[in-house]
Design a protein around this motif. Structure first.
Motif, PDB file in Angstrom:
ATOM      1  N   LEU A 107       0.825  -1.203   0.000  1.00  0.00           N
ATOM      2  CA  LEU A 107       0.000   0.000   0.000  1.00  0.00           C
ATOM      3  C   LEU A 107       0.862   1.256   0.000  1.00  0.00           C
ATOM      4  O   LEU A 107       0.538   2.249  -0.673  1.00  0.00           O
ATOM      5  CB  LEU A 107      -0.931  -0.017   1.218  1.00  0.00           C
ATOM      6  CG  LEU A 107      -1.855   1.190   1.402  1.00  0.00           C
ATOM      7  CD1 LEU A 107      -2.732   1.396   0.170  1.00  0.00           C
ATOM      8  CD2 LEU A 107      -2.694   1.022   2.657  1.00  0.00           C
ATOM      9  N   VAL A 108       1.983   1.231   0.730  1.00  0.00           N
ATOM     10  CA  VAL A 108       2.890   2.370   0.746  1.00  0.00           C
ATOM     11  C   VAL A 108       3.457   2.622  -0.647  1.00  0.00           C
ATOM     12  O   VAL A 108       3.513   3.777  -1.117  1.00  0.00           O
ATOM     13  CB  VAL A 108       4.023   2.125   1.768  1.00  0.00           C
ATOM     14  CG1 VAL A 108       5.088   3.212   1.670  1.00  0.00           C
ATOM     15  CG2 VAL A 108       3.469   2.062   3.182  1.00  0.00           C
ATOM     16  N   LEU A 109       3.882   1.566  -1.323  1.00  0.00           N
ATOM     17  CA  LEU A 109       4.425   1.723  -2.677  1.00  0.00           C
ATOM     18  C   LEU A 109       3.359   2.226  -3.650  1.00  0.00           C
ATOM     19  O   LEU A 109       3.652   3.037  -4.552  1.00  0.00           O
ATOM     20  CB  LEU A 109       4.994   0.386  -3.156  1.00  0.00           C
ATOM     21  CG  LEU A 109       6.203  -0.156  -2.375  1.00  0.00           C
ATOM     22  CD1 LEU A 109       6.604  -1.524  -2.910  1.00  0.00           C
ATOM     23  CD2 LEU A 109       7.373   0.804  -2.458  1.00  0.00           C
ATOM     24  N   THR A 110       2.134   1.782  -3.485  1.00  0.00           N
ATOM     25  CA  THR A 110       1.053   2.238  -4.365  1.00  0.00           C
ATOM     26  C   THR A 110       0.751   3.710  -4.152  1.00  0.00           C
ATOM     27  O   THR A 110       0.497   4.456  -5.121  1.00  0.00           O
ATOM     28  CB  THR A 110      -0.201   1.394  -4.122  1.00  0.00           C
ATOM     29  OG1 THR A 110       0.104   0.014  -4.351  1.00  0.00           O
ATOM     30  CG2 THR A 110      -1.322   1.807  -5.062  1.00  0.00           C
ATOM     31  N   GLN A 111       0.790   4.165  -2.906  1.00  0.00           N
ATOM     32  CA  GLN A 111       0.534   5.573  -2.636  1.00  0.00           C
ATOM     33  C   GLN A 111       1.618   6.472  -3.211  1.00  0.00           C
ATOM     34  O   GLN A 111       1.349   7.615  -3.581  1.00  0.00           O
ATOM     35  CB  GLN A 111       0.428   5.797  -1.123  1.00  0.00           C
ATOM     36  CG  GLN A 111      -0.790   5.169  -0.480  1.00  0.00           C
ATOM     37  CD  GLN A 111      -2.091   5.757  -1.011  1.00  0.00           C
ATOM     38  OE1 GLN A 111      -2.259   6.972  -1.089  1.00  0.00           O
ATOM     39  NE2 GLN A 111      -3.014   4.901  -1.393  1.00  0.00           N
ATOM     40  N   GLN A 112       2.847   5.946  -3.307  1.00  0.00           N
ATOM     41  CA  GLN A 112       3.945   6.765  -3.802  1.00  0.00           C
ATOM     42  C   GLN A 112       4.121   6.651  -5.310  1.00  0.00           C
ATOM     43  O   GLN A 112       4.310   7.666  -5.996  1.00  0.00           O
ATOM     44  CB  GLN A 112       5.245   6.358  -3.094  1.00  0.00           C
ATOM     45  CG  GLN A 112       6.459   7.133  -3.559  1.00  0.00           C
ATOM     46  CD  GLN A 112       6.357   8.612  -3.275  1.00  0.00           C
ATOM     47  OE1 GLN A 112       5.834   9.019  -2.229  1.00  0.00           O
ATOM     48  NE2 GLN A 112       6.844   9.450  -4.185  1.00  0.00           N
TER      49      GLN A 112
END
Length: 323
Positions: free
Chosen positions: A148-153
């Motif tokens: 989820l962190v990678l998707t947000q960035q």
């Protein structure tokens, strides 16, 4: 030592309750589409979880109720909340995704139960306090949110597919209940000369979190995963070297270097040994001293000395000079 007042003793438990509220708020943020806020709420819960125990020890406000409350808070903030956030984000009612969420939450609860039982284990070796058994709860909850962190960035990608997220969630759940040793930050001690560089590093880290929060969190999580092989190697080394259990880090490095030299069959340098003409200049006087001592002994005992050796026959040059 004076005992803490009731109001002060309440402070660590209040921080733990705030951590529970932050974890539950992450679920509410995920339900309304605020995935970045959900990540931030679980990050705040991790910070609060690292503070409540330290503050309780500093204020002499530790209690059995606080320990139980802390375990329940970790189960909700880092077990239930991340599982529900992932389920709402990518699985969206899928039954297979719900299985992954259940596995993660159950493994988190089992990890915390094992941690509580190990607190009363008195048969552990002295170096066991420097390690956690498996990945700790705050790190596990944040590691589960890495897709989820990678998707947000960076936006959607292969890391945001349902299959990858399912496998990643189950893999992190396996790390929670594994026997893999991971370093405890409580055992990390910085030398006095490294305080200033560390403070500069803290300032740079704060600037990175403010400007690029998702990138900083992703890098921190990847570095945490990268430290696991080093932690396992250090644990095995300590298990084989009981002489290093109660010594500071500097002496441990000396023991490790000495062991490396023995494995490589390296000899320490001989300071008095030189080569070439310098060796002859150093060693021949020593031979002459031995020869004079032998001649004096033969004169005192009346024995006849051995036949004089030829310098050329034994392969040495005379001190008279080179020809």
């Amino acid at each position: 030592m004076a005992r803490s007042t009731p109001g002060v003793r309440l402070l660590p438990n209040a921080i733990t309750v705030l951590a529970v509220c932050a974890g539950l708020s992450a679920v509410q943020f995920a339900l309304t589409g605020g995935h970045m806020l959900a990540i931030g709420a679980i990050g705040v819960a991790a910070v609060l979880d690292s503070l409540d125990g330290r503050i309780a020890r500093l204020l002499d406000a530790t209690s059995k109720m606080g320990a139980e409350l802390d375990s329940l808070s970790d189960a909700i903030s880092f077990g239930v909340a991340p599982a529900l956030v992932l389920y709402v984000w990518v699985f969206d009612g899928d039954r297979v995704g719900w299985i992954a969420a259940l596995i993660f939450a159950v493994c988190m609860i089992l990890r915390l139960a094992r941690f509580n039982t190990l607190l009363d284990d008195t048969e552990q070796p002295p170096y066991a306090g420097e390690f956690f058994v498996g990945v700790p709860a705050p790190a596990g909850g944040l590691l589960a949110l890495l897709p989820l962190v990678l998707t947000q960035q960076f936006g959607p990608g292969w890391w945001s597919s349902e299959t990858v997220v399912w496998i990643w969630t189950v893999a992190v759940a396996g790390l929670l209940i594994s026997r893999i040793p991971t370093l405890s930050l409580k055992s990390v001690k910085a030398p006095a000369k490294a305080v200033a560089p560390l403070l500069v590093g803290v300032g740079l880290l704060a600037a990175a979190i403010i400007q690029y929060p998702m990138v900083a969190l992703a890098v921190a999580l990847l570095l945490y995963l990268a430290h696991i092989p080093y932690s396992m190697r250090r644990y095995r080394w300590l298990a084989r070297h009981p002489e290093a259990w109660d010594v500071p880090a500097r002496e441990r490095r000396a023991i490790r270097r000495a062991g490396s030299q023995r494995r490589l069959r390296l000899r320490p340098p001989l300071r008095r040994r030189v080569a070439g003409a310098a060796r002859r200049a150093v060693r021949l006087p020593r031979y002459e001293d031995q020869h004079v001592a032998r001649m004096r002994m033969q004169q005192a005992t009346g024995e006849r000395g051995p036949r004089r050796r030829s310098w050329r026959r034994i392969g040495l040059r005379h001190r008279g000079g080179d020809r």
